[in-house]
Design an enzyme around this catalytic site. Structure first.
Site, mmCIF file in Angstrom:
data_model
loop_
_atom_site.group_PDB
_atom_site.id
_atom_site.type_symbol
_atom_site.label_atom_id
_atom_site.label_comp_id
_atom_site.label_asym_id
_atom_site.label_seq_id
_atom_site.Cartn_x
_atom_site.Cartn_y
_atom_site.Cartn_z
ATOM 1 C CD GLU A 1 3.744 51.895 22.183
ATOM 2 O OE1 GLU A 1 2.943 51.430 23.470
ATOM 3 O OE2 GLU A 1 2.973 52.618 21.495
ATOM 4 C CG HIS B 1 1.010 55.144 23.260
ATOM 5 N ND1 HIS B 1 1.112 54.337 21.565
ATOM 6 C CD2 HIS B 1 0.197 55.931 23.017
ATOM 7 C CE1 HIS B 1 0.440 55.119 21.136
ATOM 8 N NE2 HIS B 1 -0.167 55.951 21.897
ATOM 9 C CB CYS C 1 -2.860 54.010 21.088
ATOM 10 S SG CYS C 1 -3.531 55.522 20.920
HETATM 11 N N1 GLN Z 1 -5.940 59.050 17.412
HETATM 12 C C1 GLN Z 1 -5.470 57.786 16.550
HETATM 13 C C2 GLN Z 1 -6.205 56.817 15.794
HETATM 14 O O1 GLN Z 1 -7.378 57.265 15.467
HETATM 15 C C3 GLN Z 1 -4.666 56.973 17.734
HETATM 16 C C4 GLN Z 1 -3.503 57.760 18.443
HETATM 17 C C5 GLN Z 1 -2.550 56.858 18.715
HETATM 18 O O2 GLN Z 1 -2.154 55.505 18.335
HETATM 19 N N2 GLN Z 1 -1.595 57.512 19.631
HETATM 20 O O3 GLN Z 1 -5.997 56.034 15.150
#
Ligand code: GLN
Length: 201
Positions: A182, A180, A81
């Site tokens: 994790e 994710h 992410c």
């Molecule tokens: N929207 C977040 C960002 O721009 C990422 C979100 C996440 O890691 N769950 O970093």
């Protein structure tokens, strides 16, 4: 050799990555906040969180450039992410001052899934991690908007308005997911990464 896999611990869900890596039984883990911490690990995980904050902290802690150098030298690296955003060559809808580490020849769109589905779960088939689908958890996730020829697409969204969106990629020793793993008890992504590290460092 039993490798030590570092988890970048400036911001975000680094504890969950540590637990997921430990559960593989394939590696030791260490938190990485400084250049010294980085020099003690053979691979790195960049967690989910907020990429704008992580970018600022990586600069403040003087680890942005050292991580770039290690990746250029072939250090296996996995980002989830915000970690995917940190590994991208280019960010669409990032903050103007937001820097990435790079390592993946991809352009990512931040918060790509929009407000209505900013968080959702979906089954994904990714043959690299086995034939059973993964239950992928997306939280204000990015997607991969475009990627270079050397980038392998590992998984795409399989239904709904964003069907076809690329959400997992790898290029050489660098891998990233929009979702994710994790945060689930399915350990296959971390097991794959730990195994890859064992075989390649
Ligand atoms: N929207 C977040 C960002 O721009 C990422 C979100 C996440 O890691 N769950 O970093």
């Amino acid at each position: 050799m039993r490798p030590t896999i570092g988890v970048l611990a400036l911001q975000g869900d680094f504890r969950e990555h540590v637990l997921a890596l430990q559960a593989t039984g394939e590696c030791d883990t260490a938190l990485v906040r400084t250049v010294n911490d980085l020099s003690a690990v053979q691979a790195l995980v960049i967690p989910g969180g907020e990429s704008t904050a992580m970018s600022k902290l990586a600069i403040a802690f003087d680890v942005l450039q050292p991580i770039r150098e290690r990746i250029a030298q072939g250090m296996p690296t996995y980002g989830s992410c915000a970690g995917m955003i940190m590994l991208a060559r280019e960010i669409i809808d990032g903050r103007a001052d937001q820097e990435t580490i790079g390592g993946l020849d991809i352009a990512v769109r931040r918060n790509a899934f929009g407000r209505q589905v900013d968080s959702f779960e979906a089954p994904l088939h990714a043959p690299l991690w086995g034939s059973e689908p993964l239950n992928a958890v997306f939280i204000r996730a990015p997607w991969v908007e475009s990627c270079g020829a050397a980038v392998e697409v590992l998984a795409r969204v399989e239904s709904g308005p964003h069907e076809g969106a690329v959400v997992a990629v790898r290029e050489g020793a660098v891998m990233a997911t929009s979702f994710h793993p994790e945060l689930t008890s399915d350990n296959r992504v971390h097991s794959y990464f730990a195994q890859f590290v064992r075989e390649n460092v």
